[in-house]
Motif scaffolding. Structure first.
Motif, PDB file in Angstrom:
ATOM      1  N   ASP A 314       0.841  -1.207   0.000  1.00  0.00           N
ATOM      2  CA  ASP A 314       0.000   0.000   0.000  1.00  0.00           C
ATOM      3  C   ASP A 314       0.871   1.250   0.000  1.00  0.00           C
ATOM      4  OD1 ASP A 314      -2.206  -1.526   0.015  1.00  0.00           O
ATOM      5  OD2 ASP A 314      -2.750  -1.190   2.136  1.00  0.00           O
ATOM      6  N   LEU A 315       1.942   1.208   0.839  1.00  0.00           N
ATOM      7  CA  LEU A 315       2.831   2.368   0.940  1.00  0.00           C
ATOM      8  C   LEU A 315       3.520   2.637  -0.399  1.00  0.00           C
ATOM      9  CD1 LEU A 315       4.193   4.518   2.791  1.00  0.00           C
ATOM     10  CD2 LEU A 315       6.002   2.879   3.181  1.00  0.00           C
ATOM     11  N   ALA A 316       4.046   1.563  -1.014  1.00  0.00           N
ATOM     12  CA  ALA A 316       4.753   1.721  -2.296  1.00  0.00           C
ATOM     13  C   ALA A 316       3.805   2.294  -3.348  1.00  0.00           C
ATOM     14  CB  ALA A 316       5.307   0.367  -2.746  1.00  0.00           C
ATOM     15  N   GLN A 317       2.583   1.782  -3.343  1.00  0.00           N
ATOM     16  CA  GLN A 317       1.593   2.261  -4.315  1.00  0.00           C
ATOM     17  C   GLN A 317       1.325   3.755  -4.121  1.00  0.00           C
ATOM     18  OE1 GLN A 317       0.074   0.219  -6.901  1.00  0.00           O
ATOM     19  NE2 GLN A 317      -0.174   2.371  -7.508  1.00  0.00           N
ATOM     20  N   SER A 318       1.171   4.155  -2.846  1.00  0.00           N
ATOM     21  CA  SER A 318       0.841   5.572  -2.599  1.00  0.00           C
ATOM     22  C   SER A 318       2.027   6.470  -2.967  1.00  0.00           C
ATOM     23  CB  SER A 318       0.382   5.791  -1.161  1.00  0.00           C
ATOM     24  OG  SER A 318       1.483   5.967  -0.319  1.00  0.00           O
ATOM     25  N   VAL A 319       3.275   6.004  -2.747  1.00  0.00           N
ATOM     26  CA  VAL A 319       4.446   6.808  -3.140  1.00  0.00           C
ATOM     27  C   VAL A 319       4.468   6.973  -4.665  1.00  0.00           C
ATOM     28  CG1 VAL A 319       6.984   6.881  -3.220  1.00  0.00           C
ATOM     29  CG2 VAL A 319       5.842   6.201  -1.119  1.00  0.00           C
ATOM     30  N   CYS A 320       4.199   5.858  -5.378  1.00  0.00           N
ATOM     31  CA  CYS A 320       4.201   5.929  -6.851  1.00  0.00           C
ATOM     32  C   CYS A 320       3.160   6.937  -7.329  1.00  0.00           C
ATOM     33  CB  CYS A 320       3.898   4.550  -7.451  1.00  0.00           C
ATOM     34  SG  CYS A 320       5.310   3.460  -7.327  1.00  0.00           S
ATOM     35  N   ASP A 321       1.997   6.908  -6.670  1.00  0.00           N
ATOM     36  CA  ASP A 321       0.933   7.844  -7.066  1.00  0.00           C
ATOM     37  C   ASP A 321       1.408   9.283  -6.875  1.00  0.00           C
ATOM     38  OD1 ASP A 321      -0.566   5.671  -7.621  1.00  0.00           O
ATOM     39  OD2 ASP A 321      -1.801   5.749  -5.789  1.00  0.00           O
ATOM     40  N   LYS A 322       2.072   9.526  -5.686  1.00  0.00           N
ATOM     41  CA  LYS A 322       2.521  10.888  -5.381  1.00  0.00           C
ATOM     42  C   LYS A 322       3.583  11.356  -6.364  1.00  0.00           C
ATOM     43  CE  LYS A 322       2.008  10.805  -0.419  1.00  0.00           C
ATOM     44  NZ  LYS A 322       2.786  10.595   0.787  1.00  0.00           N
ATOM     45  N   MET A 323       4.431  10.419  -6.819  1.00  0.00           N
ATOM     46  CA  MET A 323       5.572  10.831  -7.638  1.00  0.00           C
ATOM     47  C   MET A 323       5.281  10.805  -9.130  1.00  0.00           C
ATOM     48  SD  MET A 323       8.735   9.449  -5.450  1.00  0.00           S
ATOM     49  CE  MET A 323       9.826  10.660  -6.101  1.00  0.00           C
ATOM     50  N   LYS A 324       4.057  10.446  -9.423  1.00  0.00           N
ATOM     51  CA  LYS A 324       3.670  10.319 -10.824  1.00  0.00           C
ATOM     52  C   LYS A 324       3.899  11.644 -11.575  1.00  0.00           C
ATOM     53  CE  LYS A 324       0.855   7.403 -13.460  1.00  0.00           C
ATOM     54  NZ  LYS A 324       2.060   7.055 -14.173  1.00  0.00           N
ATOM     55  N   VAL A 338       2.817  -5.420  -7.607  1.00  0.00           N
ATOM     56  CA  VAL A 338       2.935  -6.295  -6.419  1.00  0.00           C
ATOM     57  C   VAL A 338       3.091  -7.731  -6.933  1.00  0.00           C
ATOM     58  CG1 VAL A 338       1.836  -7.054  -4.280  1.00  0.00           C
ATOM     59  CG2 VAL A 338       1.523  -4.695  -5.086  1.00  0.00           C
ATOM     60  N   SER A 339       4.325  -8.244  -6.911  1.00  0.00           N
ATOM     61  CA  SER A 339       4.595  -9.580  -7.469  1.00  0.00           C
ATOM     62  C   SER A 339       3.916 -10.645  -6.615  1.00  0.00           C
ATOM     63  CB  SER A 339       6.092  -9.886  -7.515  1.00  0.00           C
ATOM     64  OG  SER A 339       6.831  -8.736  -7.679  1.00  0.00           O
ATOM     65  N   SER A 340       4.074 -10.548  -5.299  1.00  0.00           N
ATOM     66  CA  SER A 340       3.398 -11.474  -4.386  1.00  0.00           C
ATOM     67  C   SER A 340       3.088 -10.639  -3.152  1.00  0.00           C
ATOM     68  CB  SER A 340       4.326 -12.639  -4.031  1.00  0.00           C
ATOM     69  OG  SER A 340       5.606 -12.125  -3.680  1.00  0.00           O
ATOM     70  N   LYS A 341       1.836 -10.671  -2.707  1.00  0.00           N
ATOM     71  CA  LYS A 341       1.476  -9.762  -1.600  1.00  0.00           C
ATOM     72  C   LYS A 341       2.232 -10.142  -0.325  1.00  0.00           C
ATOM     73  CE  LYS A 341      -2.356  -7.568   0.795  1.00  0.00           C
ATOM     74  NZ  LYS A 341      -1.728  -6.250   0.764  1.00  0.00           N
ATOM     75  N   PRO A 342       3.096  -9.237   0.156  1.00  0.00           N
ATOM     76  CA  PRO A 342       3.880  -9.597   1.339  1.00  0.00           C
ATOM     77  C   PRO A 342       3.072  -9.429   2.619  1.00  0.00           C
ATOM     78  CG  PRO A 342       4.448  -7.388   0.623  1.00  0.00           C
ATOM     79  CD  PRO A 342       3.400  -7.876  -0.317  1.00  0.00           C
ATOM     80  N   ARG A 349       7.012   3.703   9.467  1.00  0.00           N
ATOM     81  CA  ARG A 349       6.353   3.923   8.172  1.00  0.00           C
ATOM     82  C   ARG A 349       6.866   5.199   7.480  1.00  0.00           C
ATOM     83  NH1 ARG A 349       1.990   5.790   5.460  1.00  0.00           N
ATOM     84  NH2 ARG A 349       0.823   4.279   4.209  1.00  0.00           N
ATOM     85  N   ASP A 350       6.991   6.289   8.236  1.00  0.00           N
ATOM     86  CA  ASP A 350       7.425   7.558   7.629  1.00  0.00           C
ATOM     87  C   ASP A 350       8.836   7.443   7.058  1.00  0.00           C
ATOM     88  OD1 ASP A 350       5.068   8.639   8.308  1.00  0.00           O
ATOM     89  OD2 ASP A 350       5.808   9.739  10.083  1.00  0.00           O
ATOM     90  N   ALA A 351       9.694   6.748   7.810  1.00  0.00           N
ATOM     91  CA  ALA A 351      11.085   6.584   7.351  1.00  0.00           C
ATOM     92  C   ALA A 351      11.101   5.770   6.062  1.00  0.00           C
ATOM     93  CB  ALA A 351      11.916   5.896   8.429  1.00  0.00           C
ATOM     94  N   ILE A 352      10.309   4.687   6.018  1.00  0.00           N
ATOM     95  CA  ILE A 352      10.313   3.835   4.817  1.00  0.00           C
ATOM     96  C   ILE A 352       9.723   4.596   3.630  1.00  0.00           C
ATOM     97  CG2 ILE A 352       9.534   1.602   3.842  1.00  0.00           C
ATOM     98  CD1 ILE A 352      11.719   1.517   6.165  1.00  0.00           C
ATOM     99  N   GLU A 353       8.763   5.460   3.916  1.00  0.00           N
ATOM    100  CA  GLU A 353       8.199   6.282   2.836  1.00  0.00           C
ATOM    101  C   GLU A 353       9.292   7.196   2.253  1.00  0.00           C
ATOM    102  OE1 GLU A 353       4.883   8.753   3.929  1.00  0.00           O
ATOM    103  OE2 GLU A 353       4.447   9.216   1.833  1.00  0.00           O
ATOM    104  N   ARG A 354      10.096   7.784   3.158  1.00  0.00           N
ATOM    105  CA  ARG A 354      11.203   8.653   2.698  1.00  0.00           C
ATOM    106  C   ARG A 354      12.198   7.870   1.874  1.00  0.00           C
ATOM    107  NH1 ARG A 354      14.481  12.889   6.212  1.00  0.00           N
ATOM    108  NH2 ARG A 354      15.421  13.222   4.184  1.00  0.00           N
TER     109      ARG A 354
END
Ligand SMILES: Nc1ncnc2c1ncn2[C@@H]1O[C@H](COP(=O)(O)OP(=O)(O)OP(=O)(O)O)[C@@H](O)[C@H]1O
Ligand SMILES: [Mg+2]
Length: 463
Positions: A314-324, A338-342, A349-354
């Motif tokens: 979910d986080l990766a998806q939202s970052v991609c959306d923001k950076m589009k 998402v190759s396989s849902k982890p 969370r904030d650090a990983i988003e950065r």
């Protein structure tokens, strides 16, 4: 009385016989022929006296000298090292005086043995410490000969056993020092030298050593590997120079443009243009200072992670959306697969988003317009991962090892033009490690780059 116990006993014996003989004549005139002292009867009697006395005397001598002889033999065997301790020595002490002597000897032996054990223990302890020390130690005696050299010294100085004198060693290391001055001149007491041997920076200290009575006994050479310190020192210098440089560039622009504006006579469009540059440069400085502060918080362990369970996809998806929007500006195709849902990951969370923003923005910056950037999310074993793959300019193999160093950039000019300071990946690395994850970069020049980050999916007890 001088001489052996045996000789002394013999003299005493003869005197005794004479005294006894005379006394007998005096007291027992009837038994002995007093008219003729040298009569056959008297002589036979005298011989019987002498014989009995000699037998008794010999027994007495044996009782004293035999054990003494055995004890002496035993002592010699101990002192020659043939036996470790006196054996059956107590058996010889039939007489009280001899027994006391044996006891005294035995207790003295025990004290000596204990001291010798202590000394041997101390010696072997010192030897073990010397052998296992990371620092090199070489000891020279007053004749300049090597009397001890430990393994570290041989390794650090790249020496072998043929280097057995002070002169040979200092010549080989290209150190010009006078042995006698080190040993005898008080103001020469400690001599330091800094040399490089086989890529290692070494700090060498020479100190004299003395006997108890302060007589010089030789010189000790201590060798310390300071390669890491030198590297750190260089890094520190490099860091200061990088920071100054990074601050100077935007400051020069700000100063130049603001001075021009102050001089007046500018059109509205020019004012707009110059203000924009000043603002960009100020933002750049702001980012740089923020990044430096962030790194300093890592260094001083002042960062406290707010770890929680969250969905990485979910986080990766939202970052991609923001950076589009950013990606679109360069005509890139940015997508998240998402190759396989982890399972959920346990991290800040904030650090990983950065982290994801940083890595994706690198791909956007270092991929020529119209590139393809894909963020894959999946899991292997018990770890979740995300992988950012681009088809950009790539990173040369020689730079890959240094890419996480502060201010390290493959192409400084290109990175600076793209607004980069070279701190992004060093912050990313600190963040990933602080969250018990791993980061790896694979890249091929002109083909593209792949950054793989794994994160734990289990709650850990570490902060
Ligand atoms: N995806 C990539 N493709 C090619 N080169 C890259 C990529 N990611 C990083 N690099 C190289 O690694 C260097 C260091 O990256 P880093 O993110 O630490 O710094 P930066 O992007 O230059 O600046 P900052 O991130 O602080 O704005 C970059 O200057 C660039 O040369
Ligand atoms: Mg970057």
């Amino acid at each position: 009385m001088k001489g052996s116990i045996k000789a002394n006993f013999r003299i005493v014996n003869i005197l005794m016989v004479v005294i006894v003989y005379i006394t007998t004549i005096a007291l027992y005139g009837k038994v002995i022929d007093t008219n003729n002292i040298f009569s056959i009867k008297n002589i036979i009697l005298l011989l019987i006296f002498i014989f009995i006395s000699f037998v008794l005397n010999s027994i007495l001598i044996k009782m004293i000298t035999f054990p003494l002889k055995r004890i002496e033999k035993n002592m010699r065997m101990v002192s020659n090292g043939k036996v470790n301790e006196p054996k059956h020595i107590e058996e010889y002490g039939k007489l009280k005086e001899i027994r006391d002597f044996v006891d005294a000897y035995m207790s003295m032996f025990e004290v000596i043995q204990k001291n010798s054990f202590d000394l041997t223990g101390q010696q072997s302890k010192t030897e073990i410490i010397l052998e296992h020390m990371a620092d090199g130690v070489v000891a020279f005696n007053v004749s300049h000969q090597v009397i001890h050299i430990n393994k570290s010294a041989l390794r650090l100085l790249a020496l072998d056993s043929t280097y057995d004198t002070f002169e040979k060693i200092t010549k080989r290391l290209k150190i010009s020092l006078d042995f006698d001055k080190i040993m005898y001149l008080p103001n020469y007491k400690t001599i330091e030298a800094k040399i490089t041997v086989g890529g290692n920076s070494l700090n060498i200290v020479f100190v004299p050593f003395f006997s108890d009575k302060l007589t010089p006994m030789g010189v000790i050479m201590m060798v310390r590997n300071i390669t890491e310190n030198v590297k750190l020192d260089n890094l520190r210098k490099e860091f200061v120079s990088n920071v100054s440089h990074e601050l100077k560039t935007p400051l020069t622009s700000i100063k130049g443009y603001s001075e021009t504006m102050m001089n007046g006579d500018l059109t509205y469009a020019e004012v707009q243009k110059f203000s924009k540059v000043i603002n960009q440069e100020a933002n750049r400085m702001d980012r740089l200072v923020a990044d430096l502060l962030q790194l300093s918080r890592f260094d001083y362990k002042k960062v406290s992670w707010k770890k929680m369970m969250f969905s990485l996809d979910d986080l990766a998806q939202s970052v991609c959306d923001k950076m589009k929007i950013q990606a679109d500006q360069k005509g890139h195709k940015l997508e998240c697969i998402v190759s396989s849902k982890p399972p959920q990951v346990y991290a800040d969370r904030d650090a990983i988003e950065r982290v994801i923003i940083n890595i994706v923005s690198n791909s956007i910056k270092y991929t020529p317009d119209g590139g393809v950037i894909t963020v894959y999310v999946g899991y292997v074993n018990s770890n979740a991962y995300f992988k950012v793959v681009d088809n950009g300019i790539g990173i040369p193999a020689k730079d890959l090892d240094r890419i996480f160093e502060r201010f390290y950039r493959v192409d400084k000019a290109r990175s600076r033009k793209a607004g980069g300071t070279g701190l992004g990946l060093s912050i990313v690395k600190e963040m990933i490690e602080g969250n018990n994850g791993t980061i790896e970069i694979k890249s091929q020049v002109n083909k593209g780059t792949e950054v793989i980050v794994t994160l734990p999916t289990k709650i850990d007890t570490k902060k």
